[in-house]
Design an enzyme around this catalytic site. Structure first.
Site, short mmCIF file in Angstrom:
data_model
loop_
_atom_site.label_atom_id
_atom_site.label_comp_id
_atom_site.label_asym_id
_atom_site.label_seq_id
_atom_site.Cartn_x
_atom_site.Cartn_y
_atom_site.Cartn_z
N CYS A 1 4.15 -9.58 9.49
CA CYS A 1 4.52 -9.54 10.91
C CYS A 1 6.00 -9.86 11.07
O CYS A 1 6.65 -10.35 10.17
CB CYS A 1 3.71 -10.58 11.68
SG CYS A 1 1.99 -10.59 11.26
N ARG B 1 8.63 -3.64 7.91
CA ARG B 1 7.68 -4.58 7.29
C ARG B 1 6.24 -4.15 7.52
O ARG B 1 5.31 -4.74 6.98
CB ARG B 1 7.88 -5.98 7.88
CG ARG B 1 9.31 -6.48 7.77
CD ARG B 1 9.58 -7.60 8.74
NE ARG B 1 8.79 -8.77 8.42
CZ ARG B 1 9.24 -9.78 7.66
NH1 ARG B 1 10.47 -9.73 7.18
NH2 ARG B 1 8.50 -10.81 7.38
N TRP C 1 0.93 -7.55 11.93
CA TRP C 1 0.18 -6.92 10.84
C TRP C 1 -1.14 -7.68 10.85
O TRP C 1 -1.21 -8.83 10.40
CB TRP C 1 0.95 -7.10 9.54
CG TRP C 1 0.22 -6.68 8.31
CD1 TRP C 1 -0.56 -7.46 7.49
CD2 TRP C 1 0.16 -5.37 7.73
NE1 TRP C 1 -1.07 -6.73 6.46
CE2 TRP C 1 -0.65 -5.44 6.57
CE3 TRP C 1 0.69 -4.14 8.07
CZ2 TRP C 1 -0.92 -4.34 5.76
CZ3 TRP C 1 0.43 -3.05 7.26
CH2 TRP C 1 -0.35 -3.15 6.12
N ASN D 1 3.62 -15.83 12.82
CA ASN D 1 3.40 -15.18 11.52
C ASN D 1 2.65 -16.18 10.64
O ASN D 1 2.93 -17.38 10.70
CB ASN D 1 4.73 -14.86 10.83
CG ASN D 1 5.43 -13.66 11.46
OD1 ASN D 1 4.86 -13.00 12.34
ND2 ASN D 1 6.65 -13.39 11.03
N GLY D 2 1.72 -15.69 9.82
CA GLY D 2 0.99 -16.57 8.91
C GLY D 2 -0.48 -16.61 9.25
O GLY D 2 -0.97 -15.82 10.04
N GLU E 1 -3.62 3.12 -15.49
CA GLU E 1 -2.78 2.75 -14.34
C GLU E 1 -1.30 2.79 -14.73
O GLU E 1 -0.46 3.26 -13.97
CB GLU E 1 -3.19 1.37 -13.83
CG GLU E 1 -2.30 0.78 -12.77
CD GLU E 1 -2.16 1.65 -11.51
OE1 GLU E 1 -2.94 2.61 -11.35
OE2 GLU E 1 -1.24 1.39 -10.72
N LYS F 1 1.64 5.10 -12.98
CA LYS F 1 2.90 4.54 -12.45
C LYS F 1 4.10 5.31 -12.98
O LYS F 1 5.00 5.67 -12.26
CB LYS F 1 3.00 3.06 -12.87
CG LYS F 1 3.31 2.03 -11.80
CD LYS F 1 2.80 2.31 -10.45
CE LYS F 1 1.30 2.40 -10.43
NZ LYS F 1 0.73 2.94 -9.21
N GLU G 1 4.23 9.12 -11.72
CA GLU G 1 4.41 9.41 -10.29
C GLU G 1 5.81 9.07 -9.80
O GLU G 1 6.22 9.56 -8.74
CB GLU G 1 3.37 8.70 -9.44
CG GLU G 1 3.50 7.20 -9.36
CD GLU G 1 2.49 6.60 -8.38
OE1 GLU G 1 2.22 7.20 -7.32
OE2 GLU G 1 1.95 5.52 -8.67
N HIS H 1 -10.38 12.00 -31.64
CA HIS H 1 -11.14 13.12 -31.07
C HIS H 1 -10.25 14.15 -30.42
O HIS H 1 -10.71 15.00 -29.65
CB HIS H 1 -12.18 12.58 -30.08
CG HIS H 1 -13.12 11.60 -30.71
ND1 HIS H 1 -14.14 11.96 -31.55
CD2 HIS H 1 -13.12 10.24 -30.68
CE1 HIS H 1 -14.76 10.88 -31.99
NE2 HIS H 1 -14.18 9.82 -31.47
N LYS I 1 2.60 8.06 0.81
CA LYS I 1 2.03 6.73 0.59
C LYS I 1 0.53 6.73 0.87
O LYS I 1 -0.23 6.05 0.20
CB LYS I 1 2.72 5.68 1.46
CG LYS I 1 2.19 4.27 1.27
CD LYS I 1 2.36 3.79 -0.17
CE LYS I 1 1.74 2.44 -0.43
NZ LYS I 1 1.68 2.11 -1.88
#
Ligand code: AGP
Length: 608
Positions: free
Chosen positions: A2, A27, A75, A99-100, A483, A487, A490, A506, A603
């Site tokens: 936030c 943010r 947020w 915030n928090g 993964e 990364k 991409e 194999h 995204k």
């Protein structure tokens, strides 16, 4: 996270608040609001769900030339995005932006019987708590804020105004940043300095446990224990982009480096280390329902899919009589897959908006299967449509490449698995090592990030001319290798693919030549020796291996080694993934590509 802004001075407060909130848009947020006070304390409260443009539509019909106010971009953490849940929140004469997370807001709320709560937020509880000390004039605003904060458990960055005294703002912080901009006959407040750029270069950064009483030409700071604090005025960075990335060159590096903190937010209030147990309230499944689960279907795309694969390995390790199937959403949605009745489906998505994952969720619900969301974006479509869920709370992930979300998704799903195992009566001694390592993970991540960056940067730069890569791992290091390969591909556009070490013979072994380098993830453990034999097969064919390992006396004749020092034995692959994240970052920098916005990608993939 936030955003907070505040203004008191001789200029129009609404103008600063809106422009300041726009500076904080990066943010990530899902609602916004401002309140300003006229000279005689008349409040004008404007709030809107969604983007600041929606707030500006309301502002256009409610222009005021007020000289004081506070504002917020939210947020969502408690209560979904809506106008009612948007800040500022009011209680009597008091308006608060925050915030928090107030962890004990439920017990505080239960004691605040005189306040008629309108929202689902912890912030409104804070406003009511402050007002309870303020309303009968017992305490001036600053002291009322202090009295309230002394009862709060959790993190906060707050700004408070009162219609009774429309010339002062009280701000306080514990765990959520606040900066005070010192101007000429004006004082500005913000949760990060980007909102102050262009208004002043002089700023006071509040420290945890400090409360500041602010007017247009004074700033008085004390600790929560009323000890005076001498304000240290600093020159603020004027490069907006640098501020918004937390001083890092790119959002990706910021989000990689903030994983100790983001994982702490995922764990907050969910791990009971003393008891060796975890507690997830969100899934909303009874012990009886948890006990009868025999099958888990884990659904996701991309990184979310990899997180599900990795979590699945762990869940099988400690949960008896359970099968785990992790599936790619875009495939699963068109399969004629039968899901046994004693199943639960985990729907994994950072954005909570991925079209294929959402479609899977809807298909699975048609079969009457309970669906549990493992989501970051509060109030997102998937979060609203699942039967229950666990938010990972990593804050907005701006860079297209997902990093901090992966780590927290894995841990959140492992905690869900532990919840099932606890309900099934698995011996605490079996589960305790997992709980203890989860509790330690943030500090272990911090320590790895503190030590490997330079080595990884050098190795990545040394490999910048490669266009092909093979990532290798066994067991929990295999989904981790997948993964890592994603990364790299991409953002650096290197043709990187992952294989289980045992699969080399194999087919993939035929690939090995000078076009490729190999990233070998080699955690210590029962399968380490088998992986060593595979490494030797690759070396025998001239492989160019980068080994990532926590084995103390590692001495294989590979080209590069990234050594990880850790006390972990179970979640070492999560630490190895940090190396893959950093490697992909520095490889992309070396190749000169756009780290945060790679070509062809978005995204959140909200279309099929
Ligand atoms: C990960 O780095 C990618 N950006 C992508 O694979 C992503 O994980 C995938 O699109 C799923 O997104 P979600 O978690 O928001 O559903």
């Amino acid at each position: 996270m936030c955003g907070i802004v505040g203004y008191v001075g001789n200029k129009n407060a609404q103008n600063f608040l809106i422009s300041g909130l726009k500076r904080l848009e990066y943010r990530g947020y899902d609602s916004a609001g401002i309140v300003t006070l006229s000279a005689d304390g008349e409040p004008t409260l404007l709030r809107a769900k969604g983007k600041i443009a929606n707030l500006e539509e309301k502002l256009a019909k409610n222009k005021r030339d007020d000289k004081i106010g506070i504002g917020h971009t939210r947020w969502a953490t408690h209560g979904e995005p809506s106008e009612t849940n948007a800040h500022p929140h009011q209680a009597g004469n008091i308006y608060v932006v925050h915030n928090g997370i107030i962890e004990n807001y439920k017990e505080l709320k239960a004691a605040l019987k005189e306040h008629e709560f309108k929202s689902e937020t912890d912030t409104e509880v804070l406003a009511a708590l402050i007002e309870s000390f303020y309303k009968d004039g017992k305490y001036p605003l600053s002291n009322a804020v202090v009295q309230a904060l002394k009862l709060v458990k959790g993190t906060f960055g707050i700004a408070v105004v009162s219609t009774k005294t429309p010339d002062e703002i009280v701000v306080a912080r514990s765990g959520s940043p606040l900066v005070i901009g010192v101007g000429h006959d004006e004082t500005l407040i913000a949760s990060d300095a980007s909102a102050l750029v262009g208004h002043t270069k002089q700023a006071i950064y509040l420290n945890d446990g400090e409360v500041a009483h602010v007017t247009k030409n004074s700033v008085e700071i004390k600790t929560l224990n009323a000890e005076p604090v001498s304000a240290k005025v600093e020159e603020i960075e004027t490069n907006l982009a640098a501020i918004q990335k937390g001083g890092y060159d790119h959002f990706l590096l910021k989000e990689i480096m903030e994983q100790p903190e983001s994982l702490k937010e995922t764990l907050r209030g969910r791990v009971n280390l003393a008891a060796g147990t975890v507690h997830l309230g969100g899934p909303g499944l009874s012990v009886a329902e948890l006990r009868q689960i025999k099958h888990l279907v884990i659904v996701g795309c991309g990184t979310a899919y990899h997180a599900g694969l990795l979590a699945g390995y762990y869940i099988e390790q400690f949960t008896p009589e359970i099968t785990v199937e992790t599936v790619i959403a875009s495939e699963y949605r068109y399969r004629n897959a039968y899901i046994p009745k004693d199943s639960v489906a985990l729907i994994v998505s950072q954005s909570g908006e991925t079209a294929d994952t959402l479609a899977c969720l809807r298909e699975i619900k048609k079969q009457g299967i309970k669906t549990i969301g493992i989501v970051n974006a509060i109030g997102s479509t998937i979060a609203r449509e699942v039967d229950g869920g666990t938010y990972v709370h990593v804050g907005p992930e701006i860079s297209v490449a997902s990093t901090k979300a992966f780590t927290s998704q894995v841990v959140a799903m492992v905690m869900f698995g532990l919840t099932i195992a606890q309900a099934k009566g698995v011996k605490p001694g079996t589960l305790r090592p997992y709980v203890e390592e989860i509790a330690k993970l943030p500090e272990e991540i911090h320590s790895v990030l503190d030590t490997v960056v330079e080595d990884v940067k050098k190795i990545a730069e040394a490999h910048k001319d490669y266009d092909h890569a093979i990532y290798l791992g066994r067991d929990t290091a295999y989904p981790t290798a997948m993964e890592g390969a994603l990364k790299l591909k991409e953002i650096s556009y290197v043709d990187a693919n992952a294989y289980a070490f045992g699969e080399l013979k194999h087919g993939p072994l035929a690939l090995i030549d000078d076009r490729f380098f190999e990233m070998a993830l080699l955690p210590e453990g029962d399968l380490y020796d088998k992986a060593v034999s595979n490494v030797q097969e690759v070396l025998a064919r001239g492989g160019h291996i980068i080994a990532v390992t926590n084995v103390e006396n590692f001495d294989l004749p590979v080209e590069s080694v990234v050594k990880i020092t850790t006390s972990l034995e179970i979640f070492t692959p999560i630490l190895m993934n940090l190396v893959s994240q950093l490697f992909a970052y520095y490889m992309t920098i070396a190749k000169g590509y756009n780290v945060d916005q790679p070509r062809n990608l978005a995204k959140s993939v909200t279309v099929e």
